[in-house]
Design a protein around this motif. Sequence first.
Motif, PDB file in Angstrom:
ATOM      1  N   UNK A 138     -31.861  -0.490 -53.324  1.00 30.68           N
ATOM      2  CA  UNK A 138     -31.486  -0.829 -51.960  1.00 30.68           C
ATOM      3  C   UNK A 138     -32.447  -1.806 -51.310  1.00 30.68           C
ATOM      4  N   UNK A 139     -32.167  -2.085 -50.060  1.00 31.91           N
ATOM      5  CA  UNK A 139     -32.934  -3.101 -49.328  1.00 31.91           C
ATOM      6  C   UNK A 139     -34.382  -2.691 -49.090  1.00 31.91           C
ATOM      7  N   UNK A 140     -34.652  -1.405 -49.010  1.00 31.13           N
ATOM      8  CA  UNK A 140     -36.034  -0.976 -48.758  1.00 31.13           C
ATOM      9  C   UNK A 140     -36.997  -1.456 -49.834  1.00 31.13           C
ATOM     10  N   UNK A 141     -36.533  -1.558 -51.061  1.00 31.95           N
ATOM     11  CA  UNK A 141     -37.433  -2.001 -52.127  1.00 31.95           C
ATOM     12  C   UNK A 141     -37.772  -3.477 -52.009  1.00 31.95           C
ATOM     13  N   UNK A 142     -37.042  -4.192 -51.190  1.00 32.74           N
ATOM     14  CA  UNK A 142     -37.287  -5.611 -51.022  1.00 32.74           C
ATOM     15  C   UNK A 142     -38.286  -5.917 -49.913  1.00 32.74           C
ATOM     16  N   UNK A 143     -38.701  -4.916 -49.151  1.00 35.84           N
ATOM     17  CA  UNK A 143     -39.599  -5.152 -48.018  1.00 35.84           C
ATOM     18  C   UNK A 143     -40.855  -5.922 -48.433  1.00 35.84           C
ATOM     19  N   UNK A 144     -41.526  -5.565 -49.537  1.00 35.72           N
ATOM     20  CA  UNK A 144     -42.700  -6.367 -49.903  1.00 35.72           C
ATOM     21  C   UNK A 144     -42.368  -7.842 -50.142  1.00 35.72           C
ATOM     22  N   UNK A 145     -41.237  -8.111 -50.767  1.00 38.59           N
ATOM     23  CA  UNK A 145     -40.847  -9.504 -51.002  1.00 38.59           C
ATOM     24  C   UNK A 145     -40.418 -10.188 -49.709  1.00 38.59           C
ATOM     25  N   UNK A 146     -39.701  -9.463 -48.842  1.00 38.19           N
ATOM     26  CA  UNK A 146     -39.355 -10.024 -47.536  1.00 38.19           C
ATOM     27  C   UNK A 146     -40.631 -10.449 -46.816  1.00 38.19           C
ATOM     28  N   UNK A 147     -41.625  -9.561 -46.830  1.00 35.34           N
ATOM     29  CA  UNK A 147     -42.888  -9.836 -46.152  1.00 35.34           C
ATOM     30  C   UNK A 147     -43.601 -11.026 -46.796  1.00 35.34           C
ATOM     31  N   UNK A 148     -43.728 -10.990 -48.112  1.00 40.55           N
ATOM     32  CA  UNK A 148     -44.442 -12.047 -48.817  1.00 40.55           C
ATOM     33  C   UNK A 148     -43.798 -13.404 -48.549  1.00 40.55           C
ATOM     34  N   UNK A 149     -42.486 -13.459 -48.615  1.00 42.03           N
ATOM     35  CA  UNK A 149     -41.785 -14.727 -48.417  1.00 42.03           C
ATOM     36  C   UNK A 149     -41.803 -15.177 -46.955  1.00 42.03           C
ATOM     37  N   UNK A 150     -41.425 -14.283 -46.041  1.00 42.69           N
ATOM     38  CA  UNK A 150     -41.304 -14.662 -44.626  1.00 42.69           C
ATOM     39  C   UNK A 150     -42.652 -14.984 -43.995  1.00 42.69           C
ATOM     40  N   UNK A 151     -43.700 -14.255 -44.390  1.00 40.22           N
ATOM     41  CA  UNK A 151     -45.020 -14.455 -43.795  1.00 40.22           C
ATOM     42  C   UNK A 151     -45.861 -15.415 -44.625  1.00 40.22           C
ATOM     43  N   UNK A 152     -46.008 -15.122 -45.907  1.00 39.95           N
ATOM     44  CA  UNK A 152     -46.932 -15.888 -46.739  1.00 39.95           C
ATOM     45  C   UNK A 152     -46.400 -17.197 -47.273  1.00 39.95           C
TER      46      UNK A 152
ATOM     47  N   UNK B  12     -30.653  -0.485 -43.967  1.00 44.73           N
ATOM     48  CA  UNK B  12     -31.930  -1.187 -43.934  1.00 44.73           C
ATOM     49  C   UNK B  12     -31.810  -2.651 -44.295  1.00 44.73           C
ATOM     50  N   UNK B  13     -30.680  -3.045 -44.817  1.00 41.46           N
ATOM     51  CA  UNK B  13     -30.454  -4.447 -45.170  1.00 41.46           C
ATOM     52  C   UNK B  13     -30.459  -5.316 -43.905  1.00 41.46           C
ATOM     53  N   UNK B  14     -30.399  -4.673 -42.749  1.00 43.99           N
ATOM     54  CA  UNK B  14     -30.457  -5.420 -41.494  1.00 43.99           C
ATOM     55  C   UNK B  14     -31.773  -6.181 -41.347  1.00 43.99           C
ATOM     56  N   UNK B  15     -32.801  -5.811 -42.120  1.00 42.46           N
ATOM     57  CA  UNK B  15     -34.063  -6.547 -42.055  1.00 42.46           C
ATOM     58  C   UNK B  15     -33.849  -8.005 -42.433  1.00 42.46           C
ATOM     59  N   UNK B  16     -33.044  -8.258 -43.446  1.00 41.02           N
ATOM     60  CA  UNK B  16     -32.733  -9.640 -43.818  1.00 41.02           C
ATOM     61  C   UNK B  16     -32.019 -10.340 -42.664  1.00 41.02           C
ATOM     62  N   UNK B  17     -31.089  -9.642 -42.050  1.00 43.66           N
ATOM     63  CA  UNK B  17     -30.331 -10.233 -40.947  1.00 43.66           C
ATOM     64  C   UNK B  17     -31.235 -10.595 -39.780  1.00 43.66           C
ATOM     65  N   UNK B  18     -32.137  -9.690 -39.418  1.00 42.64           N
ATOM     66  CA  UNK B  18     -32.991  -9.939 -38.257  1.00 42.64           C
ATOM     67  C   UNK B  18     -34.037 -11.015 -38.558  1.00 42.64           C
ATOM     68  N   UNK B  19     -34.463 -11.107 -39.814  1.00 38.35           N
ATOM     69  CA  UNK B  19     -35.356 -12.211 -40.192  1.00 38.35           C
ATOM     70  C   UNK B  19     -34.598 -13.534 -40.073  1.00 38.35           C
ATOM     71  N   UNK B  20     -33.370 -13.565 -40.587  1.00 37.22           N
ATOM     72  CA  UNK B  20     -32.550 -14.774 -40.465  1.00 37.22           C
ATOM     73  C   UNK B  20     -32.339 -15.160 -39.012  1.00 37.22           C
ATOM     74  N   UNK B  21     -32.094 -14.181 -38.152  1.00 39.00           N
ATOM     75  CA  UNK B  21     -31.920 -14.442 -36.727  1.00 39.00           C
ATOM     76  C   UNK B  21     -33.199 -14.982 -36.107  1.00 39.00           C
ATOM     77  N   UNK B  22     -34.330 -14.396 -36.474  1.00 38.20           N
ATOM     78  CA  UNK B  22     -35.621 -14.844 -35.944  1.00 38.20           C
ATOM     79  C   UNK B  22     -35.891 -16.299 -36.338  1.00 38.20           C
ATOM     80  N   UNK B  23     -35.537 -16.649 -37.552  1.00 32.96           N
ATOM     81  CA  UNK B  23     -35.837 -17.985 -38.080  1.00 32.96           C
ATOM     82  C   UNK B  23     -34.848 -19.033 -37.566  1.00 32.96           C
TER      83      UNK B  23
END
Length: 179
Positions: A23-37, A61-72
């Motif tokens: 699921x999307x929760x396992x992607x949080x480290x990659x979301x963080x690494x990509x979006x921040x780093x 939890x997949x909404x994290x991708x959506x909210x990152x996309x919205x932020x960007x």
Amino acid sequence: MERGVLGQIILLFGTLSLIAIGGANVLVPDFHRQAVGVMGWMNDATFARLFAIVQTAPGPNVMLASIIGWHVAGWPGLVAATVAILLPSSLIAFACSRGLARFSDRSAVKVMTVALVPIALGLMLASGLVATLAAAAGLLGFAITAATMLVTLRTSLNPLVSMLAGTLVYLTAWLLGFV
């Protein structure tokens, strides 16, 4: 709106969608690494706030991708990120479910499904650690995280109660000038 940003969003979340075992929760480290780093779309504090919003909102939890996309990239970014994170993994899940239904009696399929469980759990634990570190809430934040985890594991108390209690503790400490 620069089309290049939307292309980056689609490529990033479409690619990550393909490795979302658990699921999307396992992607949080990659979301963080990509979006921040890597992409530099936000800092740690912004990522932690977006993650907190997603965790307290009802829904997947997949909404994290959506909210990152919205932020960007605003609404176009939200739509692009949502479709990119959902479509590839949904197509793979559909194909796998068809294959599992057909070949579920084979020993190789049984071994594979059992072997994926610890991998998915390890990825979920890593996600929690990345989110905790990104929050940069100090020792008190780590203590609240640990207490919330223990209460959730050891009791049948609704996790929202732990979240409310942790929020009140941190808010009180902040108001008193401890953090």
